[in-house]
Design an enzyme around this catalytic site. Structure first.
Site, PDB file in Angstrom:
ATOM      1  N   LYS A 163     -28.343  11.517  -8.281  1.00 52.51           N
ATOM      2  CA  LYS A 163     -29.036  11.725  -6.995  1.00 52.51           C
ATOM      3  C   LYS A 163     -28.054  11.499  -5.854  1.00 52.51           C
ATOM      4  O   LYS A 163     -27.227  10.587  -5.914  1.00 52.51           O
ATOM      5  CB  LYS A 163     -30.229  10.776  -6.869  1.00 52.51           C
ATOM      6  CG  LYS A 163     -30.969  10.910  -5.537  1.00 52.51           C
ATOM      7  CD  LYS A 163     -32.336  10.280  -5.562  1.00 52.51           C
ATOM      8  CE  LYS A 163     -32.379   8.805  -5.290  1.00 52.51           C
ATOM      9  NZ  LYS A 163     -31.826   8.384  -3.977  1.00 52.51           N
ATOM     10  N   ASP A 190     -29.437   2.995  -5.627  1.00 58.73           N
ATOM     11  CA  ASP A 190     -28.472   2.122  -4.940  1.00 58.73           C
ATOM     12  C   ASP A 190     -29.207   1.077  -4.101  1.00 58.73           C
ATOM     13  O   ASP A 190     -28.579   0.209  -3.479  1.00 58.73           O
ATOM     14  CB  ASP A 190     -27.433   2.919  -4.136  1.00 58.73           C
ATOM     15  CG  ASP A 190     -28.033   3.766  -3.034  1.00 58.73           C
ATOM     16  OD1 ASP A 190     -29.274   3.844  -2.938  1.00 58.73           O
ATOM     17  OD2 ASP A 190     -27.253   4.373  -2.271  1.00 58.73           O
ATOM     18  N   SER A 191     -30.561   1.106  -4.142  1.00 57.41           N
ATOM     19  CA  SER A 191     -31.352   0.004  -3.591  1.00 57.41           C
ATOM     20  C   SER A 191     -30.995  -1.302  -4.299  1.00 57.41           C
ATOM     21  O   SER A 191     -31.373  -2.378  -3.838  1.00 57.41           O
ATOM     22  CB  SER A 191     -32.855   0.287  -3.739  1.00 57.41           C
ATOM     23  OG  SER A 191     -33.176   0.660  -5.069  1.00 57.41           O
ATOM     24  N   ASP A 225     -28.145   6.979  -8.854  1.00 50.80           N
ATOM     25  CA  ASP A 225     -27.671   7.269  -7.494  1.00 50.80           C
ATOM     26  C   ASP A 225     -26.152   7.305  -7.411  1.00 50.80           C
ATOM     27  O   ASP A 225     -25.469   6.413  -7.952  1.00 50.80           O
ATOM     28  CB  ASP A 225     -28.147   6.166  -6.536  1.00 50.80           C
ATOM     29  CG  ASP A 225     -29.368   6.564  -5.748  1.00 50.80           C
ATOM     30  OD1 ASP A 225     -29.603   7.768  -5.544  1.00 50.80           O
ATOM     31  OD2 ASP A 225     -30.113   5.638  -5.336  1.00 50.80           O
ATOM     32  N   GLU A 235     -27.756  11.856  -1.299  1.00 55.48           N
ATOM     33  CA  GLU A 235     -28.505  11.972  -0.041  1.00 55.48           C
ATOM     34  C   GLU A 235     -27.895  13.042   0.851  1.00 55.48           C
ATOM     35  O   GLU A 235     -26.692  12.959   1.174  1.00 55.48           O
ATOM     36  CB  GLU A 235     -28.486  10.615   0.684  1.00 55.48           C
ATOM     37  CG  GLU A 235     -29.143   9.510  -0.129  1.00 55.48           C
ATOM     38  CD  GLU A 235     -29.166   8.168   0.601  1.00 55.48           C
ATOM     39  OE1 GLU A 235     -28.735   8.096   1.768  1.00 55.48           O
ATOM     40  OE2 GLU A 235     -29.629   7.190  -0.024  1.00 55.48           O
ATOM     41  N   GLU A 270     -38.215  10.786   1.547  1.00 58.65           N
ATOM     42  CA  GLU A 270     -38.512   9.391   1.904  1.00 58.65           C
ATOM     43  C   GLU A 270     -38.960   9.290   3.363  1.00 58.65           C
ATOM     44  O   GLU A 270     -38.270   9.790   4.273  1.00 58.65           O
ATOM     45  CB  GLU A 270     -37.267   8.524   1.663  1.00 58.65           C
ATOM     46  CG  GLU A 270     -37.493   7.067   2.040  1.00 58.65           C
ATOM     47  CD  GLU A 270     -36.441   6.108   1.467  1.00 58.65           C
ATOM     48  OE1 GLU A 270     -35.593   6.539   0.655  1.00 58.65           O
ATOM     49  OE2 GLU A 270     -36.492   4.931   1.838  1.00 58.65           O
TER      50      GLU A 270
HETATM   51  O1  KIV Z   1     -32.115   3.659  -4.055  1.00 63.64           O
HETATM   52  C1  KIV Z   1     -33.336   3.829  -4.232  1.00 63.64           C
HETATM   53  O2  KIV Z   1     -34.049   3.022  -4.823  1.00 63.64           O
HETATM   54  C2  KIV Z   1     -33.910   5.062  -3.704  1.00 63.64           C
HETATM   55  C3  KIV Z   1     -35.409   5.127  -3.602  1.00 63.64           C
HETATM   56  C4  KIV Z   1     -35.846   4.363  -2.421  1.00 63.64           C
HETATM   57  C5  KIV Z   1     -35.905   6.525  -3.592  1.00 63.64           C
HETATM   58  O3  KIV Z   1     -33.205   5.951  -3.341  1.00 63.64           O
END
Ligand code: KIV
Length: 263
Positions: A112, A45-46, A84, A114, A181
């Protein structure tokens, strides 16, 4: 390389072989990342920051993740794709199930999310229904407003103890992977040694089983440079060479170095 699965990654951890994860958000970069030999691609989600231009990952929507996951999966060849779940899409078990199903049907092999202990029932429920889970602990960017900024986590004995307890709990709940992280290197090494599942580090030192970087950071395109980032494009003539250099540096134990590490 052959199609990478979670059992490939488990075997690599058992053999002490480092593996690599790079983020990708579209077909062209997914192909290049896979051809460079990265075992895993994260549709992070970056993308909220590096593709959409937001100041955080919080505005990213479920439909954005499904769209970019599908783009990546059309072009990926061998890597295992992790996608994510964005902000607030897994805060109830029902939401986690329906949203994870969308990412899996877009082509991801794992989702994934959090968080730690509070997610353990959700993780068990997803795994029982056939959805592998990667958990994410330490500096979890979706909680930036709780942390009051992008700050290194786990520096006090209390917070280090709580991250370790979360890690054990999510493994016991059935998670297959853990991203850690921005935590001190000694804590990440300790957690990686204690867990059976592979741990992927970012800003977590050299002692984890794998490393992940955001694509735009490792190519020197982000316009900002946290301490743990190395610009692998420096001195290279092509994106392919830069991606290959990152993969080789992780595998050779040459990245991350001391200057990329928090204490
Ligand atoms: O969203 C992302 O790219 C991430 C990485 C920073 C691990 O969660």
């Amino acid at each position: 390389m052959g199609k990478i699965t979670v059992s490939t990654l488990d075997k690599m951890k058992a053999a002490g072989e480092k593996f690599v994860c790079i983020t990708a958000y579209d077909a062209t970069f997914a192909r290049l990342v896979s051809e460079a030999g990265a075992e895993t691609i994260l549709v992070g989600d970056s993308l909220g920051n590096v593709v959409q231009g937001h100041g955080s990952t919080i505005p990213v929507r479920m439909e954005d993740m499904v769209y970019h996951t599908a783009c990546v999966c059309r072009a990926n060849t061998d890597a295992m794709v992790i996608a994510d779940l964005p902000f607030m899409t897994y805060s109830s078990a029902e939401d986690a199930l329906s949203n994870s199903a969308m990412l899996m049907q877009a082509g991801a092999q794992m989702v994934k999310m959090e968080g730690g202990v509070w997610l353990s029932d959700t993780i068990s429920m997803l795994v029982e229904r056939g959805i592998p889970v990667c958990a994410h602990l330490g500096l979890t960017p979706q909680s930036v407003n709780v942390f009051g900024g992008y700050r290194v986590q786990g520096r006090t004995p209390k917070s280090a103890k709580s991250i370790l307890a979360d890690a054990v709990e999510i493994q016991d709940a059935g998670a297959s992977l853990l991203v850690l992280e921005c935590v001190p290197a000694h804590l990440a090494t300790d957690i990686s040694e204690k867990l059976d599942i592979p741990v992927i580090g970012i800003g977590a030192g050299a002692g984890t089983d794998a490393q992940v970087l955001v694509l735009h950071d490792l190519l020197g395109l982000s316009g900002h440079s946290p301490k743990f980032v190395q610009n692998f494009m420096a001195g290279k003539n092509s994106v392919q060479d830069a991606l290959g250099a990152f993969v080789q540096a992780v595998k050779a134990g040459e990245y991350p170095r001391e200057e990329h590490t928090y204490s």
